[in-house]
Design an enzyme around this catalytic site. Structure first.
Site, PDB file in Angstrom:
ATOM      1  N   CYS A 160     -11.722  -9.045 -10.567  1.00 33.83           N
ATOM      2  CA  CYS A 160     -11.019  -7.758 -10.568  1.00 33.83           C
ATOM      3  C   CYS A 160     -10.528  -7.381 -11.964  1.00 33.83           C
ATOM      4  CB  CYS A 160      -9.832  -7.814  -9.612  1.00 33.83           C
ATOM      5  SG  CYS A 160     -10.255  -8.164  -7.897  1.00 33.83           S
ATOM      6  N   TRP A 208      14.222  11.680  -0.286  1.00 25.89           N
ATOM      7  CA  TRP A 208      13.174  11.414   0.707  1.00 25.89           C
ATOM      8  C   TRP A 208      11.947  10.905  -0.047  1.00 25.89           C
ATOM      9  CZ3 TRP A 208      13.080  11.404   5.950  1.00 25.89           C
ATOM     10  CH2 TRP A 208      14.186  11.960   6.610  1.00 25.89           C
TER      11      TRP A 208
END
Length: 459
Positions: free
Chosen positions: A46, A438
């Site tokens: 990776c 939020w």
């Protein structure tokens, strides 16, 4: 009586299994022999795009444990040695060393960790000099050597998946003109098309030219035999270097020849203990196996180092006398191209339809921090929920700094089988430098929960 564990493949799954088994059983109780056909062991594939791009050093930095370190722990690791046959009836494997000599090695336990191999379509010129895959450290060294020649100005990256976008970034960091050729309509086919379009827009703003809906027909070569252009149905794209990012397939030819069970994607099928189905002493893990998707309840091939290491640990624990299982995955993955972060978990719309699920979706735009806090980055979040039940089915995010790892909220919710209504009430951390009041994921959950409620009322 001493037993023998034979491991095929010296990377994440195989060597993690060997190391874990050794921790639990001493050498006088368990002999461990590991075969690796390459020159390196326990390396991070990776990390190769980031090494090529110059972000991280390598190759030594990408090796988690060297061959000598494994040997010092009592593992007979044989590099440059390829297993050519598995004989499960007699409990043995045949190997061929660098000198060409072949021999049989018996086993009491066999771990297959053969990984995956890059997809290379059978088209003219695909194997020409100047065409590079990105699978091993040797691949990375070869690509870097080509880039260091000094006469490389144009790169064509074939494939718009994770490796493709990461290698597009690596080529940009080398100052090249980059064209990404992809047969799909949008890059990142693991996302829904509407989210893929966001990735495309961001990449084009970075200077990447994207040729979508274009299947490669040929790699043209020059008088020196090196790649000079990539040809699709629509155009010819000049190239001084060609990078393949077409994904991988399970490396299971040995298993197939031995009559071991394979799934629809060509990966080995195992039970939850990672024992190959229908066998007593053959185990498999990593990129050569298929795994259960906990959302769709279907088998999938998901080649990621995270799964490989977990599965190797489970195998080693079981061979070592303990007990462990691998429950499955929810399909979480993250990537980036320069400052653009890309994430997904669970199902995209087409996968939900294929699983026979009915769903609603919601997409929101938000910021990574409170809007008044400096350097708040934009992000788009898409949530998919099952109709009536409200169960979360998937989450996708495209944005700037702080976007990608938010997908882990969705991964936990999917694993727990949460509804989007339950997600809205999650007690997430908040402070202006880290999130709006939020969080963007909760805003998406709230919006799709409203869609679920509306659907219930309509139904």
């Amino acid at each position: 009586m001493t037993e023998r564990l034979v491991v095929i493949g010296g990377d994440a799954a195989g060597m993690t299994a060997a190391s874990q088994a050794r921790r639990r059983r001493p050498a006088e109780d368990l002999e461990i022999v590991a075969f690796e056909r390459g020159r390196h062991t326990s390396f991070s594939a990776c990390g190769i795009p980031y090494w090529i791009g110059g972000t991280v050093s390598g190759p030594e930095a990408l090796i988690a444990r060297t061959a000598d370190e494994h040997r010092a722990r009592g593992i007979d690791l044989r590099l440059g040695t390829e297993v050519t046959e598995i004989d499960p009836d007699r409990g043995r494997v045949r190997s061929r060393g660098a000198d060409g000599r072949e021999e049989w090695t018996s086993y009491d336990h066999l771990v297959i960790g053969t990984g995956a191999v890059p997809i290379r379509p059978p088209i003219p010129g695909i194997d020409a000099p100047g065409v590079y895959g990105v699978q091993t450290l040797d691949d990375g060294e070869a690509a870097l050597a080509a880039l260091d020649r000094g006469d490389v100005r144009r790169a064509v990256v074939v494939g718009g998946g994770y490796i493709g976008v990461e290698m597009a970034e690596a080529m940009l960091l080398h100052g090249l003109e980059v064209t990404l050729v992809d047969r799909n309509d949008q890059p990142m086919n693991t996302l829904d098309p509407d989210m893929g379009r966001l990735v495309r827009k961001e990449m084009e703003q970075l200077g990447v030219r994207i040729a979508s809906g274009a299947a490669v027909r040929e790699v043209l070569t020059g008088p020196d035999g090196r790649a000079r252009a990539v040809v699709t149905d629509e155009a010819e794209h000049p190239a001084d270097i060609v990078v393949l990012g077409l994904g991988v397939r399970p490396n299971t030819e040995l298993a197939r020849a031995a009559g071991l069970p394979l799934g629809a994607y060509g990966g080995l099928l195992t039970d939850r203990a990672m024992r190959v189905r229908g066998t007593d002493r053959v185990w498999a893990g990593g990129d050569c196996v298929e795994v259960l998707n906990l959302v769709s309840r279907t088998e999938q091939h998901v080649p990621l180092g995270t799964h490989a290491n977990k599965q190797g640990r489970i195998i080693g624990t079981n061979i070592g006398g303990g007990y462990a299982t691998f429950p499955g995955i929810v399909g979480t993955a993250v990537s980036k191209v320069c400052a653009v972060e890309i994430a997904r978990t669970g199902l995209k719309e087409s996968q939900a339809r294929a699983a026979g699920l009915r769903f609603v979706t919601a997409t929101v735009e938000s910021t990574s921090r409170a809007g008044y806090y400096p350097d708040a980055g934009l992000m788009t979040v898409k949530a998919i929920a099952e109709r009536n039940s409200g169960r979360l089915l998937g989450l996708q995010i495209v944005g700037r700094e702080g976007a990608a790892k938010r997908v882990d909220i969705g991964a936990v919710a999917l694993t727990a089988g949460m509804t989007v209504e339950q997600m809205v009430d999650l007690d997430l951390g908040y402070a202006p430098p880290f999130s709006p009041v939020w969080d963007p994921v909760l805003v998406a959950a709230r919006k799709v929960a409203d869609a679920v409620a509306a659907d219930r009322r309509a139904g």
